[in-house]
Write a protein that holds these residues in place. Structure first.
Motif, PDB file in Angstrom:
ATOM      1  N   HIS A 296      53.587  36.062  50.937  1.00  0.00           N
ATOM      2  CA  HIS A 296      53.985  36.410  52.540  1.00  0.00           C
ATOM      3  C   HIS A 296      53.050  37.445  53.516  1.00  0.00           C
ATOM      4  O   HIS A 296      52.176  37.579  51.902  1.00  0.00           O
ATOM      5  CB  HIS A 296      55.453  36.654  52.507  1.00  0.00           C
ATOM      6  CG  HIS A 296      55.290  38.454  51.536  1.00  0.00           C
ATOM      7  ND1 HIS A 296      55.260  37.752  50.523  1.00  0.00           N
ATOM      8  CD2 HIS A 296      55.113  39.268  51.531  1.00  0.00           C
ATOM      9  CE1 HIS A 296      55.018  39.339  49.586  1.00  0.00           C
ATOM     10  NE2 HIS A 296      55.358  40.231  50.700  1.00  0.00           N
TER      11      HIS A 296
ATOM     12  N   ASP B  52      52.500  40.726  54.879  1.00  0.00           N
ATOM     13  CA  ASP B  52      53.056  41.649  55.247  1.00  0.00           C
ATOM     14  C   ASP B  52      53.178  42.394  56.480  1.00  0.00           C
ATOM     15  O   ASP B  52      54.082  42.677  57.611  1.00  0.00           O
ATOM     16  CB  ASP B  52      52.728  42.648  54.911  1.00  0.00           C
ATOM     17  CG  ASP B  52      52.886  43.012  52.947  1.00  0.00           C
ATOM     18  OD1 ASP B  52      53.822  42.648  52.816  1.00  0.00           O
ATOM     19  OD2 ASP B  52      52.054  44.421  52.430  1.00  0.00           O
TER      20      ASP B  52
ATOM     21  N   HIS C  66      50.130  37.038  50.424  1.00  0.00           N
ATOM     22  CA  HIS C  66      50.271  37.495  48.445  1.00  0.00           C
ATOM     23  C   HIS C  66      51.676  37.836  48.139  1.00  0.00           C
ATOM     24  O   HIS C  66      52.579  37.200  49.215  1.00  0.00           O
ATOM     25  CB  HIS C  66      50.016  38.945  49.099  1.00  0.00           C
ATOM     26  CG  HIS C  66      50.559  39.616  50.131  1.00  0.00           C
ATOM     27  ND1 HIS C  66      50.718  40.058  51.246  1.00  0.00           N
ATOM     28  CD2 HIS C  66      51.803  41.334  48.994  1.00  0.00           C
ATOM     29  CE1 HIS C  66      51.730  40.605  51.338  1.00  0.00           C
ATOM     30  NE2 HIS C  66      51.853  41.671  50.518  1.00  0.00           N
TER      31      HIS C  66
END
Ligand SMILES: O=C(O)CCC(=O)C(=O)O
Ligand SMILES: [Fe+2]
Length: 330
Positions: free
Chosen positions: A180, A182, A258
């Motif tokens: 995903h 952030d 990540h």
């Protein structure tokens, strides 16, 4: 070195002097502009000064190669010897484990990890502990680590704030954390801007490796300016575990894809997550009401900005506030 992700003030090609008035063609009428939304010379000078301060700090601290890695790969690992003493990192880890025990009533088992095996949380087999900053002054020291702040400033500017400060204690289990970004956790939909508007600095307080359930990154994915779709998020061939000894700090650009692999080895993975963002995003943790005068006294002015106690950007007509709207380092 590859292309920079942060445009410089010169790239914005701003007029150094804003027009304050002019004559119409028949010379009869003067046109005046209210000054607030014009990048006047004070604002440009302040933005340039912020950029100089940011780059000087990177150079003084010898962090150029880590800044270049952030540009090129979208993440970097500050090794323990760049960050803090072994004693400090151990004290930070022990403090987190004590808080874990206090909050859960269960003694964390660093050797076997049995206390945390098959824990269920949004992050997989992880105990997630938010709202740590005012639990112990050691978190203030971790937050204000000069090298970490220098690299976060490189990504987010001097006006950035803390979104939250939390810890993850991860035990053995079988669940992956999908890839995903952030960036869209703040509600930013694609396409993302190429520069960071959020960034993560995670202290690895135990050794990170594939079998220890490390964070995984997709190098260079920050340039794609979008989150992975469901198929990409679960494509295990993209998961590149970050190998980092205890005491390292892993820093990444908010656009970087990540996730994490499960911890297969016995024991616990302990981390402190410092999640920062540009000043215009609302933080998850409203820290300001919890920051006492005593806490402010023992910290710098930058701490007051990071925690939202001082909001220099809210004085819209000041050079500082204007600079933050025309330069990525202010
Ligand atoms: O540390 C991990 O396992 C990943 C956590 C994560 O995605 C984050 O802190 O943004
Ligand atoms: Fe994340």
């Amino acid at each position: 070195m590859s292309e920079k992700i942060n445009p410089t003030i010169a790239d914005w090609n701003l007029a150094r002097k804003a027009p304050s008035g002019s004559e119409s063609s028949d010379g009869s009428q003067s046109v005046r502009f209210a000054p607030t939304f014009l990048p006047d010379s004070d604002a440009v000078a302040e933005a340039e000064a912020a950029e100089r301060r940011t780059m000087d700090e990177i150079n003084v601290l010898g962090l150029q190669r880590y800044a270049e890695e952030l540009d090129e790969q979208g993440f970097t690992v500050l090794p323990p010897e760049e960050v803090a003493s072994v004693e400090f990192s151990e004290a930070l880890r022990n403090c987190i484990l004590e808080i874990s025990q206090g909050r859960s009533g269960r003694s964390p088992d660093l050797k076997t990890g049995a206390s945390h095996s098959n824990h269920e949380s949004p992050f997989g087999a992880v105990e997630w502990m938010p709202t740590l900053l005012v639990e112990n002054p050691i978190f203030e020291q971790a937050l204000m680590n000069r090298k970490v702040i220098a690299l976060i400033t490189y990504l987010l500017g001097e006006s950035c704030i803390l979104n939250h400060l939390s810890s993850m204690v991860k035990g053995p289990g079988g669940e992956y954390l999908p890839l995903h970004t952030d960036q869209n956790q703040t509600g930013c939909v694609e396409p993302f801007p190429p520069y960071a508007s959020v960034a993560n600095a995670t202290w690895a307080l135990t050794d990170y490796s594939e079998e220890n359930g490390a964070l995984c990154v997709v190098p260079g994915s920050h340039r794609w300016c979008r989150p992975p779709n469901a198929a990409e998020a679960t494509d295990l061939s993209s998961f590149k575990p970050v190998e980092a000894p205890a005491g390292s700090v892993i820093i990444w650009h908010g656009n970087t894809w990540h996730g994490a692999v499960p911890r297969r080895a016995p024991g616990l993975r302990v981390s402190l997550v410092e999640y920062f963002q540009r000043w215009y995003h609302p933080p998850i943790e409203e820290l300001a009401p919890h920051i006492t005068e005593e806490i402010l006294q023992r910290n710098s002015e930058r701490f007051a900005v990071l925690t939202g106690v001082r909001k220099p950007m809210h004085d819209i007509d000041t050079p500082t506030a204007k600079a933050a709207k025309i330069g990525l380092f202010a």
